[in-house]
Design a protein around this motif. Structure first.
Motif, mmCIF file in Angstrom:
data_model
loop_
_atom_site.group_PDB
_atom_site.id
_atom_site.type_symbol
_atom_site.label_atom_id
_atom_site.label_comp_id
_atom_site.label_asym_id
_atom_site.label_seq_id
_atom_site.Cartn_x
_atom_site.Cartn_y
_atom_site.Cartn_z
ATOM 1 N N ARG A 198 33.515 40.969 48.449
ATOM 2 C CA ARG A 198 32.230 41.078 49.150
ATOM 3 C C ARG A 198 31.115 40.500 48.293
ATOM 4 N NH1 ARG A 198 31.032 46.966 50.974
ATOM 5 N NH2 ARG A 198 29.083 45.961 51.522
ATOM 6 N N LYS A 225 31.010 36.768 48.490
ATOM 7 C CA LYS A 225 30.364 36.297 49.717
ATOM 8 C C LYS A 225 28.844 36.359 49.592
ATOM 9 C CE LYS A 225 34.200 37.532 52.719
ATOM 10 N NZ LYS A 225 34.696 38.471 53.721
ATOM 11 N N GLN A 226 28.337 37.397 48.947
ATOM 12 C CA GLN A 226 26.904 37.524 48.760
ATOM 13 C C GLN A 226 26.356 36.457 47.814
ATOM 14 O OE1 GLN A 226 24.700 39.508 50.416
ATOM 15 N NE2 GLN A 226 26.511 39.896 51.672
#
Length: 93
Positions: free
Chosen positions: A79, A82-83
């Motif tokens: 995650r 992705k950020q």
């Protein structure tokens, strides 16, 4: 019609300057974000690889190595990747 050497050189110089400016503009657009974002992403990729390669010889549940914490850590790192990609894309706009 004949072209003298000075005209040919001037034309070649103008063309090379134009190509150089276009190339530098493109490179600036492609790498507008902070290079530390790329470094952070590389570290996260390495962290995921290390986590996946880790073993837990004393595991009581083979289906959930490290009590499921390793899997949770991997999903959180993915995650974060992705950020970071979103931050880089935002900076590149």
């Amino acid at each position: 019609m004949t072209l003298d050497t000075a005209t040919v050189r001037r034309t070649a110089l103008s063309l090379s300057v134009a190509v150089g400016l276009a190339g530098s503009f493109y490179a600036g657009m492609a790498y507008a974000h902070d290079s530390q974002l790329d470094d952070a992403h590389a570290h996260l990729v390495k962290a995921v690889a290390l986590l996946k390669a880790s073993t837990n010889p004393n595991a009581t549940h083979a289906k959930r190595p490290f009590g499921g914490h390793r899997g949770r850590a991997i999903s959180l790192i993915e995650r974060a990747e992705k950020q970071i990609a979103a931050a880089a894309a935002y900076a590149d706009k």
